[in-house]
Design an enzyme around this catalytic site. Structure first.
Site, PDB file in Angstrom:
ATOM      1  N   HIS A 198      34.942  52.675  18.042  1.00 49.16           N
ATOM      2  CA  HIS A 198      34.510  51.830  19.275  1.00 49.16           C
ATOM      3  C   HIS A 198      32.967  51.657  18.979  1.00 49.16           C
ATOM      4  O   HIS A 198      32.196  52.728  18.631  1.00 49.16           O
ATOM      5  CB  HIS A 198      34.471  52.546  20.538  1.00 49.16           C
ATOM      6  CG  HIS A 198      35.781  52.852  20.967  1.00 49.16           C
ATOM      7  ND1 HIS A 198      36.260  51.941  21.918  1.00 49.16           N
ATOM      8  CD2 HIS A 198      36.643  53.584  20.743  1.00 49.16           C
ATOM      9  CE1 HIS A 198      37.449  52.533  22.162  1.00 49.16           C
ATOM     10  NE2 HIS A 198      37.761  53.371  21.223  1.00 49.16           N
TER      11      HIS A 198
ATOM     12  N   HIS B 185      40.466  53.376  14.979  1.00 49.15           N
ATOM     13  CA  HIS B 185      39.630  52.446  15.393  1.00 49.15           C
ATOM     14  C   HIS B 185      38.033  52.817  15.833  1.00 49.15           C
ATOM     15  O   HIS B 185      38.113  54.282  16.249  1.00 49.15           O
ATOM     16  CB  HIS B 185      39.940  51.546  16.621  1.00 49.15           C
ATOM     17  CG  HIS B 185      40.493  52.287  17.848  1.00 49.15           C
ATOM     18  ND1 HIS B 185      41.906  53.123  17.890  1.00 49.15           N
ATOM     19  CD2 HIS B 185      40.100  52.646  19.045  1.00 49.15           C
ATOM     20  CE1 HIS B 185      41.936  53.492  18.854  1.00 49.15           C
ATOM     21  NE2 HIS B 185      40.985  53.348  19.790  1.00 49.15           N
TER      22      HIS B 185
END
Length: 119
Positions: free
Chosen positions: A95, A93
């Site tokens: 950010h 992931h």
């Protein structure tokens, strides 16, 4: 993966065929988004190029979305790889963290100074 939280249905804000974006449940700032590949890969280094490109496209779309919705003054973009680097969910992931003038008294140092030290 059945035990991966990011492989479970999420309230996507944006998505394309191979990637999705949703709000972080522990945001650093207003509008903090996570961009993930829809397929499970533990780290960015495991993600095939087609999915990396889909994530990159979504980062651009997410910035436009956040610019319109929240008008931030800047951004931090971060990827943690492995527990030693602070990765707590082992699904790749990115950010995308909007930053605002005055959200920290001294923004120099960027991400290194963004998170408070653990106690």
């Amino acid at each position: 993966m059945t035990d991966c939280i990011f492989c479970q249905p999420q309230p996507y804000v944006l998505e394309n065929e191979r990637a999705a974006a949703f709000f972080d449940i522990h945001p650093v700032s207003l509008g903090h988004l996570l961009i993930i590949p829809k397929q499970h890969y533990a780290t960015i280094f495991d993600v095939p190029q087609t999915d990396k490109q889909a994530m990159a496209d979504l980062i651009d779309q997410a910035k436009a979305y956040l610019d319109e919705r929240y008008q931030p003054d800047g951004y931090n973009i971060g990827i943690n790889v492995g527990a030693a680097a602070g990765q707590t969910v082992m699904h790749c992931h990115v950010h995308l963290i909007p930053r605002y003038h005055g959200d920290t008294p001294h923004p120099e140092g960027g991400i290194r100074k963004l998170l408070p030290p653990e106690k």
